[in-house]
Each structure stands twice: as structure tokens, then as C-alpha cells.
Design a protein around this motif. Sequence first.
Motif, PDB file in Angstrom:
ATOM      1  N   ASP A  67       9.748  27.580 -25.759  1.00 27.69           N
ATOM      2  CA  ASP A  67      10.813  26.586 -25.950  1.00 27.69           C
ATOM      3  C   ASP A  67      12.079  27.051 -25.234  1.00 27.69           C
ATOM      4  N   TYR A  68      13.106  26.232 -25.294  1.00 28.46           N
ATOM      5  CA  TYR A  68      14.340  26.513 -24.570  1.00 28.46           C
ATOM      6  C   TYR A  68      15.008  27.807 -25.063  1.00 28.46           C
ATOM      7  N   PHE A  69      15.029  27.985 -26.381  1.00 28.28           N
ATOM      8  CA  PHE A  69      15.725  29.143 -26.941  1.00 28.28           C
ATOM      9  C   PHE A  69      15.043  30.456 -26.547  1.00 28.28           C
ATOM     10  N   GLU A  70      13.711  30.447 -26.551  1.00 30.25           N
ATOM     11  CA  GLU A  70      12.981  31.640 -26.122  1.00 30.25           C
ATOM     12  C   GLU A  70      13.212  31.890 -24.637  1.00 30.25           C
ATOM     13  N   ALA A  71      13.289  30.813 -23.852  1.00 30.26           N
ATOM     14  CA  ALA A  71      13.527  30.952 -22.414  1.00 30.26           C
ATOM     15  C   ALA A  71      14.869  31.630 -22.152  1.00 30.26           C
ATOM     16  N   PRO A  91      11.208  21.621 -27.065  1.00 31.07           N
ATOM     17  CA  PRO A  91      12.226  21.799 -28.101  1.00 31.07           C
ATOM     18  C   PRO A  91      13.426  22.596 -27.596  1.00 31.07           C
ATOM     19  N   GLY A  92      14.618  22.096 -27.929  1.00 31.21           N
ATOM     20  CA  GLY A  92      15.845  22.781 -27.552  1.00 31.21           C
ATOM     21  C   GLY A  92      16.480  22.292 -26.264  1.00 31.21           C
ATOM     22  N   MET A  93      15.714  21.569 -25.447  1.00 29.68           N
ATOM     23  CA  MET A  93      16.265  21.116 -24.166  1.00 29.68           C
ATOM     24  C   MET A  93      17.291  19.989 -24.337  1.00 29.68           C
ATOM     25  N   ASN A  94      17.020  19.090 -25.288  1.00 27.89           N
ATOM     26  CA  ASN A  94      17.908  17.938 -25.483  1.00 27.89           C
ATOM     27  C   ASN A  94      18.140  17.197 -24.169  1.00 27.89           C
ATOM     28  N   GLY A  95      17.031  16.843 -23.527  1.00 27.04           N
ATOM     29  CA  GLY A  95      17.148  16.192 -22.223  1.00 27.04           C
ATOM     30  C   GLY A  95      17.658  17.185 -21.201  1.00 27.04           C
ATOM     31  N   LEU A  96      18.666  16.769 -20.462  1.00 27.74           N
ATOM     32  CA  LEU A  96      19.220  17.653 -19.430  1.00 27.74           C
ATOM     33  C   LEU A  96      20.373  18.515 -19.943  1.00 27.74           C
ATOM     34  N   GLN A  97      20.731  18.359 -21.224  1.00 18.94           N
ATOM     35  CA  GLN A  97      21.827  19.171 -21.752  1.00 18.94           C
ATOM     36  C   GLN A  97      21.476  20.647 -21.725  1.00 18.94           C
ATOM     37  N   GLY A  98      20.197  20.952 -21.981  1.00 20.75           N
ATOM     38  CA  GLY A  98      19.772  22.345 -21.925  1.00 20.75           C
ATOM     39  C   GLY A  98      19.951  22.930 -20.539  1.00 20.75           C
ATOM     40  N   LEU A  99      19.619  22.137 -19.518  1.00 24.58           N
ATOM     41  CA  LEU A  99      19.807  22.584 -18.136  1.00 24.58           C
ATOM     42  C   LEU A  99      21.279  22.813 -17.841  1.00 24.58           C
TER      43      LEU A  99
END
Length: 238
Positions: A67-71, A91-99
Motif C-alpha cells: 500500500d501507499y504507506f508501506e511504499a 489503499p492510502g493513495m487517495n487518487g493522485l493526492q498520494g502522488l
Amino acid sequence: MSQELQQSQGVTTGLQSQGHVGSSHNPRVGRPISMRILLADDHGMVRETISAYLTTEGRAAVVAGSDYFEAMKLLEQKGPFDLVLLDFSMPGMNGLQGLIDAVAAYPDQAFAIVSGTAPNKVAQDALEAGAIGFLPKTMGAKSLVNAVRFMIAGETFVPASVLASGGEAAESDFEKQLSQREKQVLSGLCKGHSNKEIARELDLQEVTIKLHVRTLCKKLNAKNRTQAALIAKEAGFE
């Protein structure tokens, strides 16, 4: 270079390479490593498939997260990487907000978005948010490796098929056989949700979900819901 890569050069930006290509050794393939990749995707089968492509075809050393947090934790502990591949829907990406957050936190790191079902407009939005590429999960092994090498060389990559779509989502042959509701139910199966959970999410009766699952198994020639989900993931469906 494949025709797809040649066509994609319409979006080449001439960016400087944002990662160092290592020369260590990968015992899995017995050949020198040419690149270090961080791959984050919540589907285990997708992670394993893409990792295998990059390891065997690209001689890459792949570090994988679910997931995003582990990344982000892996990036902090083991980075920088030649390229970080982030699944758009994990999970955790929230669309492009994670990027956007990742680019802000690691401005010198190269990021690319990977997706199986995101609208193609996301590709352009991802580039504007700081990504250097957009990779559909339907890409073949060689095309995927070539695209990754292309980005590590400092270029921006978006498949010609995405550019030609005018921003509209291009359905795969797999998706075309399914109704919109069936795709929603199948998405729930791929996430491991129960019929009750899917029914609650879609505001439907549980018996209706059972009927859709039965239809999906028949269409996909699957023996049960678990096999239907595996077939869908192999086809790049999220």
C-alpha cells in the motif's frame, strides 16, 4: 524500441535521469542488476507478476510494498530508487493526492503511476502532478520493461493508446463482456469483500449480489468467487 514506445515520444520531456543505475548482482537471475525499482500495489498477484517481469526481463532489483504507506516507509528506508511505481487505486493513495504528497516529500525521486482501470485522463493529470509516466497493467512484459527503462533514462512515458483515447477510458476486451454492475461487484470480489459488504457498499440486497457473483463465475468460466477474482486480476482488472 517498440512501436508503442516510439509513438509515446510525443510526450517526451527530456527530463534528466532521476536515479542512479546500480551494478550490483541479483541472485534470482544470475546477471548484473541494471536498475532498482520500488513497486507498490495492493494486489499480491499483480505485484508478483510485475516484479517477475522486471526481474527476469529487465534484470531489476525490485522492492515491493502492499500500500501507499508501506511504499513511503520503504522509500525512506531503502531509497532512493531509479523509479517508484505506485498503483493508482491502492489503499492510502487517495487518487493522485498520494502522488502529489510523495513528490513533495521526495522531489528528486522519479515516480510513475500504474493502473488497470483508471480513466486515461488520469495519465495527463499524473504528469501534471509530477509523475514521469503512466503504465497500464495490461502491458506485456517486454513493453513494460522498455517503458521502465525509458523513464529511468530520463524521459516521460505514456502509451500511444492512452494518448489516442482523447482522455476517455479505453475498456479492455475483458471489461467489455461485463455490465457496469458486474464490474462493481467484481471489484468487490478482487478486494476480498463478502457478499454482505459488497451489498452494503452498492446499496443492494445480498441476494442480488449472489446472483451477480453467479453470473460472473459463468462469464469468466470460474469455479467460484475466488477463482473469478484471480482471473480478473490476471486480466489487469482492479
